[in-house]
Design a protein around this motif. Structure first.
Motif, PDB file in Angstrom:
ATOM      1  N   THR A  52       0.792  -1.284   0.063  1.00  0.00           N
ATOM      2  CA  THR A  52      -0.037   0.074  -0.011  1.00  0.00           C
ATOM      3  C   THR A  52       0.783   1.295  -0.091  1.00  0.00           C
ATOM      4  N   GLY A  53       0.497   2.124  -0.842  1.00  0.00           N
ATOM      5  CA  GLY A  53       1.112   3.382  -0.881  1.00  0.00           C
ATOM      6  C   GLY A  53       2.137   3.505  -2.133  1.00  0.00           C
ATOM      7  N   SER A  54       2.152   2.378  -2.965  1.00  0.00           N
ATOM      8  CA  SER A  54       3.167   2.217  -4.025  1.00  0.00           C
ATOM      9  C   SER A  54       2.641   3.354  -5.159  1.00  0.00           C
ATOM     10  N   THR A  55       3.422   3.845  -5.917  1.00  0.00           N
ATOM     11  CA  THR A  55       3.402   4.545  -7.047  1.00  0.00           C
ATOM     12  C   THR A  55       4.156   4.158  -8.109  1.00  0.00           C
ATOM     13  N   LEU A  56       3.684   4.093  -9.327  1.00  0.00           N
ATOM     14  CA  LEU A  56       4.726   3.348 -10.289  1.00  0.00           C
ATOM     15  C   LEU A  56       4.390   4.052 -11.676  1.00  0.00           C
ATOM     16  N   GLY A  57       4.480   5.432 -11.651  1.00  0.00           N
ATOM     17  CA  GLY A  57       4.178   6.058 -12.834  1.00  0.00           C
ATOM     18  C   GLY A  57       2.483   5.585 -13.538  1.00  0.00           C
ATOM     19  N   LYS A  58       2.439   5.382 -14.852  1.00  0.00           N
ATOM     20  CA  LYS A  58       1.295   4.964 -15.441  1.00  0.00           C
ATOM     21  C   LYS A  58       0.911   3.436 -15.312  1.00  0.00           C
ATOM     22  N   ILE A  59       1.627   2.753 -14.593  1.00  0.00           N
ATOM     23  CA  ILE A  59       1.505   1.128 -14.449  1.00  0.00           C
ATOM     24  C   ILE A  59       0.525   0.947 -13.443  1.00  0.00           C
ATOM     25  N   PRO A  60      -0.476   0.163 -13.860  1.00  0.00           N
ATOM     26  CA  PRO A  60      -1.323  -0.105 -12.492  1.00  0.00           C
ATOM     27  C   PRO A  60      -1.060  -1.149 -11.487  1.00  0.00           C
ATOM     28  N   VAL A  61      -1.154  -0.527 -10.281  1.00  0.00           N
ATOM     29  CA  VAL A  61      -0.626  -1.113  -9.179  1.00  0.00           C
ATOM     30  C   VAL A  61      -1.682  -1.608  -8.363  1.00  0.00           C
ATOM     31  N   ILE A  62      -1.691  -3.046  -7.962  1.00  0.00           N
ATOM     32  CA  ILE A  62      -2.559  -3.559  -7.037  1.00  0.00           C
ATOM     33  C   ILE A  62      -1.896  -3.282  -5.700  1.00  0.00           C
ATOM     34  N   GLU A  63      -2.545  -2.425  -4.729  1.00  0.00           N
ATOM     35  CA  GLU A  63      -1.948  -2.332  -3.610  1.00  0.00           C
ATOM     36  C   GLU A  63      -2.282  -3.278  -2.397  1.00  0.00           C
ATOM     37  N   ILE A  64      -1.444  -3.825  -1.669  1.00  0.00           N
ATOM     38  CA  ILE A  64      -1.801  -4.805  -0.883  1.00  0.00           C
ATOM     39  C   ILE A  64      -1.110  -4.205   0.662  1.00  0.00           C
TER      40      ILE A  64
END
Ligand code: UDP
Length: 362
Positions: A52-64
């Motif tokens: 949770t809290g991750s960012t990766l530009g325009k790539i979809p992130v599934i936050e856990i």
């Protein structure tokens, strides 16, 4: 993508030592974003599972959600495996288990025991691993070795010297790293400074770069995540007169604006550096590297042209190399980044690896 290749659905498991974008994951964060961008531009469908809290530009992130793993480099070689009560890593693996049938491949980027152990439990979709550090723990060597033996080609690494730290180098697939060259500007005329960048943590040997700055009088800018505050304070106490300036942890754009104005990047690894993403970021700006001859930098630096390799742990060696910076060629540095470390080259290597993994499991 070659016409005969189909777009793949890929699930990536990120490092569980902190959110992407925090810097706690070190170079693997940059490798992930670069790889994802390149694969996405080639038409592949990606999802990244991360704390949770991750960012990766325009790539979809599934936050856990869940508690982070301890970093492997802060544990001893004999330390047993540690899992927090509500471990984000376990939650990430459980998520991957549930959705595995939606994906062609799952690639794990966590340098942690659990995903390696779970490899045979993923029977529908192959689980392969990108190993981002050299050998640090007996328990990790055992479990990675078991996967390497049982599942051919499932272990990817950065470099040959990193692979050689494990008992199974022949099973490691060398995949290297890359920089997004469009984000780094070339600079022909640097200022008086050198730069050191990375996580401020003992295995990175920052104190030697500070000592060399004090001895040579050449000012040193320091960029990076302050991972070990007590270690940093000891450096400040030991070298109170050193001409250094700490600028904090900067995002790529601000980082390159500083780095490109520097005469050299100094790398002082005490461990076998698995790769050293900072090295190719410097090259992309036309900045040569002075590094201890240990790990990844020995495979990156063209000695006498794009940098100098120094006897490990020799501060005198660093100072002597600093006096020979004029012999290096900043244009050749940028050129090396363009020819050897482009996103396209990284994308080709990973696509080739993926197609081998799929043909083996078919
Ligand atoms: N880095 C950053 N901001 C900073 C200093 C460093 O984003 O102010 C990043 C840098 O871009 C690189 C990473 O930190 O990607 C360090 O990675 P490297 O592979 O050099 O070492 P690791 O941390 O993996 O041991």
């Amino acid at each position: 993508m070659p016409e005969d290749r189909q777009p793949l659905k890929l699930l990536f498991l990120s490092t569980p030592v902190g959110p992407l974008g925090s810097g706690l994951g070190g170079g693997v964060e940059l490798t992930l974003i670069n790889l994802c961008q390149e694969l996405q531009s080639r038409g592949h469908h990606l999802a990244v599972v991360a704390p949770t809290g991750s960012t990766l530009g325009k790539i979809p992130v599934i936050e856990i959600a869940g508690e982070w793993q301890p970093t492997a480099h802060t544990q001893g070689r004999e330390t047993p495996i540690t899992m927090p009560g509500n471990a984000v890593l376990a939650n990430m693996c459980e998520y991957a288990r549930r959705v595995q049938s939606d994906y062609a491949l799952i690639i794990n980027f966590a340098y942690d025991w659990l995903p390696f152990y779970l490899t045979p439990f993923f029977q529908g979709t192959p689980l392969a691993h990108f190993v981002s550090m050299g050998s640090l723990s007996e328990a990790m060597d055992v479990i990675i070795g078991q996967v390497a033996e049982q599942f051919p080609r499932r272990i990817g690494v950065y470099t040959h010297t990193q692979a050689a730290t494990f008992p199974f180098p022949q099973h490691c697939r060398v995949l290297g790293s890359a920089v997004d060259l469009s984000l780094y500007d070339y600079c022909d005329e640097p200022g008086p400074w050198t730069v050191w960048m990375g996580r401020i943590s003992p295995e990175k040997g920052l104190e030697d770069a500070v000592a060399a700055a004090q001895l040579s009088g050449i000012p040193l800018k320091i960029l990076g995540k302050l991972e070990d505050a007590a270690y940093w304070q000891t450096i400040l106490d030991t070298y109170p007169e050193a001409p250094i300036e700490y600028l904090g942890f900067l995002p790529t754009q601000a980082l390159q604006a500083i780095v490109r104005q520097c005469r050299a990047l100094i790398m002082t690894p005490r461990w076998v550096e698995a790769f050293g993403n900072v090295a190719i970021e410097a090259l992309a700006c036309g900045v040569p590297i002075i590094s201890y001859a240990r790990g990844g930098p020995t495979e990156i630096i063209q000695a006498g042209k794009t940098g100098w390799l120094v006897q490990p742990d020799s501060i005198e060696g660093l100072v002597s190399a600093l006096s020979q910076l004029d012999k290096l060629d900043r244009r050749a540095c940028r050129q090396q980044a363009e020819t050897e470390y482009s996103l396209a080259a990284l994308g080709d290597r990973f696509e080739q690896w993926f197609s081998e993994l799929l043909s083996i499991s078919a």
